[in-house]
Structure formats: structure tokens, C-alpha cells
Design a protein around this motif. Sequence first.
Motif, short mmCIF file in Angstrom:
data_model
loop_
_atom_site.label_atom_id
_atom_site.label_comp_id
_atom_site.label_asym_id
_atom_site.label_seq_id
_atom_site.Cartn_x
_atom_site.Cartn_y
_atom_site.Cartn_z
N HIS A 40 0.82 -1.21 0.00
CA HIS A 40 0.00 0.00 0.00
C HIS A 40 0.86 1.26 0.00
CE1 HIS A 40 -3.98 -1.92 0.74
NE2 HIS A 40 -3.20 -2.88 1.19
N ASP A 41 2.07 1.17 0.48
CA ASP A 41 2.99 2.32 0.45
C ASP A 41 3.72 2.41 -0.88
OD1 ASP A 41 2.45 3.13 3.09
OD2 ASP A 41 3.86 1.67 3.90
N ILE A 42 3.86 1.29 -1.57
CA ILE A 42 4.68 1.27 -2.79
C ILE A 42 3.87 1.67 -4.02
CG2 ILE A 42 6.10 -0.19 -4.29
CD1 ILE A 42 6.79 -1.88 -1.86
N VAL A 43 2.63 1.18 -4.12
CA VAL A 43 1.83 1.46 -5.31
C VAL A 43 0.55 2.19 -4.92
CG1 VAL A 43 2.71 -0.59 -6.49
CG2 VAL A 43 0.57 -0.74 -5.22
N GLU A 44 -0.05 2.86 -5.91
CA GLU A 44 -1.33 3.52 -5.71
C GLU A 44 -2.43 2.46 -5.62
OE1 GLU A 44 -1.64 6.61 -5.22
OE2 GLU A 44 0.26 7.46 -5.93
N PRO A 45 -3.57 2.81 -4.99
CA PRO A 45 -4.65 1.81 -4.87
C PRO A 45 -5.08 1.21 -6.20
CG PRO A 45 -5.07 3.68 -3.42
CD PRO A 45 -3.86 4.04 -4.24
N ARG A 46 -5.09 2.01 -7.27
CA ARG A 46 -5.55 1.48 -8.56
C ARG A 46 -4.60 0.40 -9.11
NH1 ARG A 46 -3.61 6.62 -9.63
NH2 ARG A 46 -1.78 6.73 -11.00
N ASP A 47 -3.35 0.39 -8.64
CA ASP A 47 -2.38 -0.61 -9.11
C ASP A 47 -2.21 -1.76 -8.13
OD1 ASP A 47 -1.83 0.85 -11.41
OD2 ASP A 47 -0.23 2.01 -10.45
N LEU A 48 -2.96 -1.73 -7.01
CA LEU A 48 -2.79 -2.77 -6.00
C LEU A 48 -3.16 -4.17 -6.52
CD1 LEU A 48 -1.92 -3.27 -3.07
CD2 LEU A 48 -4.32 -3.04 -2.42
N PRO A 49 -4.28 -4.33 -7.27
CA PRO A 49 -4.55 -5.68 -7.80
C PRO A 49 -3.41 -6.22 -8.64
CG PRO A 49 -6.49 -4.29 -8.03
CD PRO A 49 -5.36 -3.39 -7.61
N SER A 50 -2.77 -5.36 -9.43
CA SER A 50 -1.62 -5.77 -10.23
C SER A 50 -0.48 -6.22 -9.33
CB SER A 50 -1.16 -4.63 -11.14
OG SER A 50 0.06 -4.93 -11.77
N ALA A 51 -0.21 -5.45 -8.27
CA ALA A 51 0.89 -5.79 -7.36
C ALA A 51 0.62 -7.10 -6.64
CB ALA A 51 1.10 -4.66 -6.36
N VAL A 52 -0.62 -7.30 -6.18
CA VAL A 52 -0.97 -8.53 -5.48
C VAL A 52 -0.83 -9.73 -6.41
CG1 VAL A 52 -2.85 -9.79 -4.36
CG2 VAL A 52 -2.46 -7.40 -3.80
N ARG A 53 -1.31 -9.58 -7.64
CA ARG A 53 -1.24 -10.69 -8.60
C ARG A 53 0.20 -11.01 -8.95
NH1 ARG A 53 -5.64 -9.55 -11.50
NH2 ARG A 53 -4.57 -7.94 -12.67
N LEU A 54 1.02 -9.99 -9.13
CA LEU A 54 2.43 -10.22 -9.44
C LEU A 54 3.16 -10.86 -8.26
CD1 LEU A 54 3.22 -6.94 -11.41
CD2 LEU A 54 3.33 -9.27 -12.32
N ASN A 55 2.82 -10.46 -7.03
CA ASN A 55 3.42 -11.10 -5.86
C ASN A 55 3.05 -12.57 -5.79
OD1 ASN A 55 4.65 -8.72 -4.94
ND2 ASN A 55 4.09 -9.16 -2.83
N ALA A 56 1.78 -12.87 -6.12
CA ALA A 56 1.36 -14.27 -6.14
C ALA A 56 2.13 -15.04 -7.21
CB ALA A 56 -0.14 -14.36 -6.39
N SER A 57 2.36 -14.40 -8.35
CA SER A 57 3.15 -15.04 -9.41
C SER A 57 4.57 -15.28 -8.94
CB SER A 57 3.15 -14.18 -10.67
OG SER A 57 1.84 -13.98 -11.16
N ALA A 58 5.12 -14.32 -8.20
CA ALA A 58 6.48 -14.47 -7.67
C ALA A 58 6.57 -15.65 -6.71
CB ALA A 58 6.92 -13.19 -6.97
N ARG A 59 5.49 -15.86 -5.94
CA ARG A 59 5.47 -17.00 -5.01
C ARG A 59 5.53 -18.30 -5.79
NH1 ARG A 59 1.33 -20.01 -2.67
NH2 ARG A 59 -0.28 -18.63 -3.49
N TYR A 60 4.73 -18.41 -6.84
CA TYR A 60 4.76 -19.63 -7.64
C TYR A 60 6.08 -19.77 -8.39
CZ TYR A 60 -0.07 -20.99 -6.80
OH TYR A 60 -1.22 -21.42 -6.21
N LEU A 61 6.66 -18.65 -8.80
CA LEU A 61 7.96 -18.71 -9.46
C LEU A 61 9.01 -19.27 -8.50
CD1 LEU A 61 9.57 -18.06 -12.02
CD2 LEU A 61 9.97 -15.76 -11.10
#
Length: 423
Positions: free
Chosen positions: A144-165
Amino acid sequence: MNDNPSGSAATAPAARPSFAAMRVPGYRAHFMTYTLAMMADNIEHVISYWMVFQKFQSPALGGFAVVSHWLPFLLFSVAAGALADRFDPRRIIQVGMLLFMTASLGWGYFFITDTLQMWHAMVLLTIHGVAGVLWQTASQLLLHDIVEPRDLPSAVRLNASARYLGVLVGPAVGGLIMLTLGPSHGILLNVLFYLPLVLWLWKAPYGPRFRKGPAAIKRAVRGFADIAQTIRDIAGNRLIVSMTLLAGCTSFFIGGAYQAQMPGFAHDLGHGDPGVAYSMLLAADAAGALLAGVLLEGSGLLKSSPRTALVLAVLWCTALVGFAASASYPLALALLFVAGFLELSFSSMTQALVQLNAPGEIRGRVIGLFNMAALGMRAFSGITVGLMGAMIGVHWSLALSALVLMTVIGGLLMRFRVRPARV
């Protein structure tokens, strides 16, 4: 402080750029260091589990490894969120990384000196589990400090992808390290993979000091009492309640328990060498999840809403029922690929909806409660799929667990009629 160059808030649901969070320099640094740490987490699993099995050959200790990994999320996720609400989440993450490094150093010492005892292994496994709780909850709050709220779904999805990676790459790297350096020195090398995240967070311009607007009121950390209070705080928010229940039910009934049963599925499918078949089944699940992260980020498909998340979860259950019933190895691979795709899709959507709708002053606690459900309840999935599988077979146990979960999700669809909230 957000370093997103776009300072104006979007007032219309205009198409967002692909990989929106990656356009933020701070998030790119977070993603790379997070992925390295996730890889190191899985490298440590590969090396430590192998060495522990070779020394003790104890199924009970193997079971303790699973419980010690997930039980801390069940017991301490809300407390970790409360700490991240009250203190700088960067420092909470760093403490988690230092605990990970301590565990790797401890394994290395006992492997080199050949003095590992069972209680040593149990302590190190517990340290590793506690480190994960501190890391995951605070990392989600820091977004929430790194990205704006409108980009949060993108950040969460990318973090989930990083976990699977990390899940996909970590075992391969861990196996290579064991072959080239040996497990004793390989686990010591693993310490270095945690360092980039520790060093980046040292000066990263995020956290309470850099937030704009009035400072949030800091509530005292009350341990287990925070769990009950947080439940009361969100009781009136049907969206958060429904998404937290979805996360908890999927973890309780299935979680990752079917992955632990993959050797049995590979054997029953009878396709070539069980070891190779086992690896390919795991890879299919992870590859489907990775494709979901890339495709959903690149195409902007599946706008986030509670109903969409619930429907995707039902489809995930359907894919797992098909996998459990399949007698064809190629079909099983395809269904696991689909299951991985659907799991990342609904789980990242669920998490993003909770994070976006959590009240700012207790966001860490709400995220902690979500993690308690989404990760902590996995400690019980070994009963629904594993122990029940010992009685009726893993195919039947997985299929029945998925069907029961599908029924529960159907109840959520009927009970929580939340107007779709796009984020």
C-alpha cells in the motif's frame, strides 16, 4: 510515499496498462528481492528436508515440518499484522529475513559438524515458520505504500506469481546447489539470497515516515485478543467476510495437501518413472499459475469482484475433482494446469479485494486475519485430504473434499450477495 509517477487518481475505469505495478520503480525492486527470498525459502526446504530424511527417516518429523510451517500463520498472523500496523513494516520484514538466515545458518552448522539432533531440527523448522508469518503479512501491508490503490490488484497478482515462481525455481536451484556444493555448504550459500531484500528495505522510502496525511492512530498490540477484536471490526463488511471465509475454507478443505500426495497420484497414473511423473505433475500446477499471472496482467481480463472470485473457486474445485477421477496421465496434467491457473486467479483476486477494502487504521490486522484463514488453515488440510486419504484413498479424499468445498462456496454465493466491486 508512493513513487508512482502518475499523481492523478483515475476517475473512470479506463484500461490500465499491462503489468501496471511494474511501472513503479519501487515495486520492481520489491518484486525482484521478494522473488529471491521466496526462492531461498524453497531452496531451504529442499536441502533441509532431504538431509533430515536421510538422517532420521521419520514420517513424524516430516509431519511436524508441515505443521510448523503453517501453524504459526494460524496462531500469529493477526499479531504480525498488528505489529505492522503499529511499527514500520520494513523492519518487521527484515526481522523475518534475519530469522530465515538464522535457520539456514543453523542447518549449515549442524550439517557440517554432523551434530544434528531431532530437537534441533524441530527448533529450526519452527524458526522458519515464524519467519514466514512476519514476512508475508508485513509485505502485503507494505504494498500500500509502494503502489497507488488502482495498481494494487496488479501488485498482489504479481506477488502471487512471484510466489509460484519461487516454488517452481527454488527446488531446481536447490537441487543444483546440492549437486555442486553439497547440502552443507549449499545451505550456507542460501543465506545470501535473503540479503538483497534486507538491504533494499534499509533505505527504501516507504513506511510510516513517508506516508502523507495525518498519522493513523496506533492501537496497542494485544496478542490473541486482537483476533476477536478484528473479527468484530469486520463483521459488518460482507465483502471482507466473504473473501476471508472463501480463503479459509479453500485452505481447510484442500489447501496444498493434494501436492503432498502427488507421488501417490503419479504412481496410480502409471506413466513411466514415478519420480519424473511426480515432478511433471507439480510443474503443471505451478506453470498454470504462472501463466495466469502473466496472462491476467497482460490482458486485463477478469476484473476483480467477489462473485467472480467465488465462481473461479468453484471452477477450481471442478478441475480438482476431474484430476482426482482421471485415469489418463495427459488429462491429469492438463487439469492440474487449469487448476493452477484458476487458483492463482481467485486467490490473488480475493486478497486484493480484502486489502483494498480493509480500513486503513487496522489494515495490518485485517490482512493478518486473512492470512490466518488463507495460510494458517492449511495446517488442517492434511486431515481432510491426507488422513482421510489413508482410509479411502487419495483420489476419493481429494474429490470429496473438493465437492464439499464446492457446496460451501455455493452457500457463500447465495449468502453474500455483494454488488460486484471492481478494483
